[in-house]
Write an enzyme that holds these catalytic residues in place. Structure first.
Site, PDB file in Angstrom:
ATOM      1  N   ASP A   1      52.498  43.958  33.832  1.00 25.05           N
ATOM      2  CA  ASP A   1      52.298  43.132  32.635  1.00 25.05           C
ATOM      3  C   ASP A   1      53.420  43.275  31.628  1.00 25.05           C
ATOM      4  OD1 ASP A   1      49.842  42.186  33.392  1.00 25.05           O
ATOM      5  OD2 ASP A   1      48.733  43.787  32.403  1.00 25.05           O
TER       6      ASP A   1
ATOM      7  N   ASP B   1      46.610  45.717  31.399  1.00 23.83           N
ATOM      8  CA  ASP B   1      46.442  47.102  31.811  1.00 23.83           C
ATOM      9  C   ASP B   1      47.787  47.776  32.058  1.00 23.83           C
ATOM     10  OD1 ASP B   1      47.218  45.834  34.084  1.00 23.83           O
ATOM     11  OD2 ASP B   1      45.467  46.349  35.278  1.00 23.83           O
TER      12      ASP B   1
ATOM     13  N   ASP C   1      44.686  39.575  30.405  1.00 21.01           N
ATOM     14  CA  ASP C   1      44.806  39.646  31.832  1.00 21.01           C
ATOM     15  C   ASP C   1      43.372  39.789  32.354  1.00 21.01           C
ATOM     16  OD1 ASP C   1      46.146  40.239  34.256  1.00 21.01           O
ATOM     17  OD2 ASP C   1      45.784  42.370  33.908  1.00 21.01           O
TER      18      ASP C   1
HETATM   19  P1  ADP Z   1      46.540  39.733  38.053  1.00 23.52           P
HETATM   20  O1  ADP Z   1      46.965  41.033  37.460  1.00 23.52           O
HETATM   21  O2  ADP Z   1      46.254  38.697  37.033  1.00 23.52           O
HETATM   22  O3  ADP Z   1      45.423  39.864  39.031  1.00 23.52           O
HETATM   23  P2  ADP Z   1      48.863  39.739  39.840  1.00 23.52           P
HETATM   24  O4  ADP Z   1      50.094  38.950  39.617  1.00 23.52           O
HETATM   25  O5  ADP Z   1      48.944  41.212  39.746  1.00 23.52           O
HETATM   26  O6  ADP Z   1      47.775  39.126  38.879  1.00 23.52           O
HETATM   27  O7  ADP Z   1      48.293  39.385  41.292  1.00 23.52           O
HETATM   28  C1  ADP Z   1      47.967  38.068  41.624  1.00 23.52           C
HETATM   29  C2  ADP Z   1      47.376  37.980  42.974  1.00 23.52           C
HETATM   30  O8  ADP Z   1      48.343  38.327  43.954  1.00 23.52           O
HETATM   31  C3  ADP Z   1      46.210  38.898  43.216  1.00 23.52           C
HETATM   32  O9  ADP Z   1      45.002  38.326  42.797  1.00 23.52           O
HETATM   33  C4  ADP Z   1      46.260  39.060  44.727  1.00 23.52           C
HETATM   34  O10 ADP Z   1      45.627  37.959  45.357  1.00 23.52           O
HETATM   35  C5  ADP Z   1      47.736  38.981  45.043  1.00 23.52           C
HETATM   36  N1  ADP Z   1      48.319  40.316  45.145  1.00 23.52           N
HETATM   37  C6  ADP Z   1      49.124  40.935  44.273  1.00 23.52           C
HETATM   38  N2  ADP Z   1      49.480  42.152  44.691  1.00 23.52           N
HETATM   39  C7  ADP Z   1      48.850  42.317  45.878  1.00 23.52           C
HETATM   40  C8  ADP Z   1      48.804  43.376  46.831  1.00 23.52           C
HETATM   41  N3  ADP Z   1      49.452  44.530  46.656  1.00 23.52           N
HETATM   42  N4  ADP Z   1      48.058  43.170  47.941  1.00 23.52           N
HETATM   43  C9  ADP Z   1      47.401  42.039  48.132  1.00 23.52           C
HETATM   44  N5  ADP Z   1      47.405  41.016  47.288  1.00 23.52           N
HETATM   45  C10 ADP Z   1      48.107  41.141  46.174  1.00 23.52           C
HETATM   46 MG    MG Z   2      47.619  42.739  36.540  1.00 26.54          MG
END
Ligand code: ADP
Ligand code: MG
Length: 616
Positions: free
Chosen positions: A512, A508, A318
């Site tokens: 995940d 993390d 990740d």
């Molecule tokens: P990763 O852990 O690989 O960054 P996530 O699926 O957790 O991927 O999140 C992907 C994207 O979704 C983030 O890069 C962000 O742009 C958006 N995102 C996720 N959760 C939030 C949040 N709580 N607020 C704003 N943007 C979010």
């Molecule tokens: Mg993540």
């Protein structure tokens, strides 16, 4: 040495002395006298084995080590080989003693690490200090931790500043500075000055107890090589007994050794066949390896995972929180229609209940008190952002995908980074550009991984492809897949795994869990303070350093190498002695001596697994 071990040692010494003394007692032709005399040292040293074997026979459990020892030695008595029978039992007990010392030592190495377990806690009740058992402290009480003492229970510092040594938990030797408001974990050692800690968990739910439980349970999950040995021993012993009978019959029929001589041959074969070196040394090696890893802050949940870890050739990770810190700094605030303060205010209110790194960073950048009464329903939209009701109005905060989903007329930003867009229903209010930093050791960790035999390293991220590509090139990874929704991460991982090999996923632990369980082996980092990570993963890193992964892989490889060495070495020597014994080249005493020798060497070799290689 424990009392039991001392007792065994004393029995061995007495029997050995008697065995020598018997040699000089003239018995002439009186075989019954000789039998009676030798029975004394034999029973002194072996009564527990004989009794144990009988008890097992009564329970219908035939064919184990004790059984073999009993029939071999009683058989030897029956054919008049009294000193031989006694010596065999003696050697066998020497082996048992050695083995119990080795097992005890490796248990101790784990419990040394478990020395992090605090014996007492000082609680402040009605203004007075009271020393109690940590189990008796409840959530929300105030405990006093003086310098040199261990933090007994997880909590938040309420008064005082100090440095903590967390090396027992994380394997990192650098002290950690804490002050009012810092979260502290049980098992850390307070170094400089007294602090008062408001507990946030019971003792049973505190970090120390969870680590202990995890390490203890790890012994139940057996590696394939371990299961193999157990199964092997089960089939092997009856086979050996049948073979021994065949050898006896063959000797009677085809040679002129006579019945007693033939039985003796068969008995030699039986004694040698005892599989103890394998049965003991394999689990011991795994135990040692798991112990060594835990001292480095790497918790491996079972020897099966140790085995998988040693074979890892593909690491998928990740990005946010794994390769990067997950601490975004705000680089730009670009509002349209409203002003900057209003924009970040709305964003922070919306994000205040999320534990996503993006959310935590925005709340931190906002820095002001959040009025809970302004916040209504909040709905997280995984991989995109969230929908939040603030002051009765519905806002959307998230990435491009989310804006497209709701049909907001958002626009991209010229500044590189992760854009967090804010929209009131469909009405676009602007965006906040945030950027993450690489963890300081990520680049070196990637190089180390490649050196440790990991051929493929892939990044999977939900972030936009520009940011992902930049991070990837900075750490030296060339395979990067971005803009993935959480379920697409699983599909992508499956695609990677379809190419064969053994794949580890490193995350993390925040959103995940599905990928962690899908991979051949799931590694979660930053377990201090995160229950989710501990639950979902097979391997847990106490801190969040990517550099621990090559260390873990190297430790696993070393352990597996030791296991293989022991299996091959013990089997080879054993088969050799069996053949020599069957041919009459070595006698029973020599055979069992060789056997105990193999056991000792295998145990010493297994003990190497406990040591941590210097370069890591
Ligand atoms: P990763 O852990 O690989 O960054 P996530 O699926 O957790 O991927 O999140 C992907 C994207 O979704 C983030 O890069 C962000 O742009 C958006 N995102 C996720 N959760 C939030 C949040 N709580 N607020 C704003 N943007 C979010
Ligand atoms: Mg993540």
């Amino acid at each position: 040495m424990t009392k039991k071990q001392k007792k065994r040692l004393i029995r061995i010494i007495i029997a050995a002395v008697l065995l020598v003394v018997m040699h000089f007692i003239p018995t002439g032709d009186m075989w019954y006298l000789k039998l009676a005399l030798y029975m004394i040292p034999y029973l002194i040293v072996g009564y527990d084995i004989v009794l144990g074997a009988f008890k097992k026979i009564l329970k219908g459990r035939l064919f184990d080590e004790e059984f073999l020892m009993m029939i071999a030695t009683i058989g030897a008595f029956a054919i008049g080989e009294y000193p031989e029978a006694t010596a065999v039992m003696l050697f066998y007990q020497v082996g048992e003693l050695f083995q119990s010392i080795a097992v005890g030592k490796s248990r101790k190495s784990i419990s040394d690490m478990m020395d992090i377990v605090p014996d007492t806690a000082v609680v402040i009740r009605d203004g007075a200090e009271e020393e109690v058992d940590p189990c008796e402290v409840s959530v929300g009480e105030l405990v006093l931790v003086k310098p040199g003492e261990k933090i007994p229970i997880d909590g938040i510092v309420e008064e005082g500043n100090t440095s903590l040594n967390t090396s027992a938990l994380t394997g990192e030797s650098l002290p950690v500075e804490v002050g009012k408001g810092s979260q502290v974990f049980s098992g850390s050692i307070n170094i400089t000055s007294a602090v008062k800690v408001r507990t946030t968990a019971d003792y049973e739910d505190s970090t120390v107890s969870k680590i202990l439980e995890l390490v203890e349970n790890s012994m139940d999950k057996k590696a394939k090589s371990e299961q193999f040995i157990t199964k092997f021993a089960r089939v092997y012993t009856p086979c050996v007994v049948i073979l021994a009978v065949l050898i006896i019959l063959a000797c009677i029929v085809f040679t002129d050794m006579g019945v007693a001589g033939s039985i003796y041959r068969g008995l030699i074969f039986l004694v040698v066949s005892c599989p103890c070196a394998l049965v003991v040394s394999v689990p011991l090696s795994f135990f040692g390896g798991i112990g060594a890893a835990s001292r480095k802050g790497i918790l491996i949940k079972g020897s099966n995972f140790m085995e998988t870890l040693s074979k890892v050739d593909t690491v998928v990770c990740d990005k946010t929180g794994t390769i990067t810190k997950g601490n975004f700094a705000v680089d730009a605030i670009h509002p349209s229609q409203i002003d900057e303060d209003e924009l970040i205010d709305i964003a922070a209110l919306a994000e205040s209940r999320s534990n996503h790194p993006v959310a935590e960073s925005i709340v931190k950048a906002h820095g002001k008190h959040i009025k809970a009464e302004r916040i209504g329903d909040i709905e997280e939209i995984a991989g995109k952002g969230l929908k939040a009701v603030i002051d009765g109005k519905t806002y959307y905060v998230g990435n491009d995908k989310l804006m497209r989903d709701i049909g907001s007329d958002y626009h991209d930003c010229h500044i590189p980074g992760t854009s967090v867009h804010v929209s009131l229903e469909k009405e676009y209010l602007g965006h906040i550009v945030i950027n993450d930093e690489l963890k300081p050791d990520s680049k070196k960790a990637v190089q180390d991984l490649k050196k440790s035999g990991v051929g493929r390293i892939v990044i999977l991220t939900g972030d936009n492809s520009k940011v992902a590509a930049k991070v990837a090139s900075e750490v030296g990874i060339d395979d990067v897949r971005a803009e993935l929704m959480p379920d697409m991460k699983v599909a992508e991982l499956e695609k990677i795994m379809a190419k064969g090999g053994t794949t580890a996923f490193v995350g993390d632990g925040i959103n995940d869990a599905p990928v962690l369980t899908c991979a051949d082996i799931g590694i979660a980092m930053g377990a201090l303070g995160s229950d989710a990570a501990i639950e979902a993963a097979d391997v847990v890193l106490m801190d969040d350093s990517l550099g621990k992964i090559p260390v873990a892989i190297r430790l696993a490889k070393k352990t597996l190498r030791i296991v293989k060495e022991n299996i091959i070495f013990s089997l080879a020597v054993k088969i050799l002695i069996m053949i020599l014994g069957a041919l009459g080249i070595v006698g029973m005493r020599a055979a069992v001596f060789g056997d105990v020798g193999v056991l000792v060497i295998a145990i010493l070799n297994a003990a190497r697994a406990m040591r941590i290689p210097r370069q890591s």
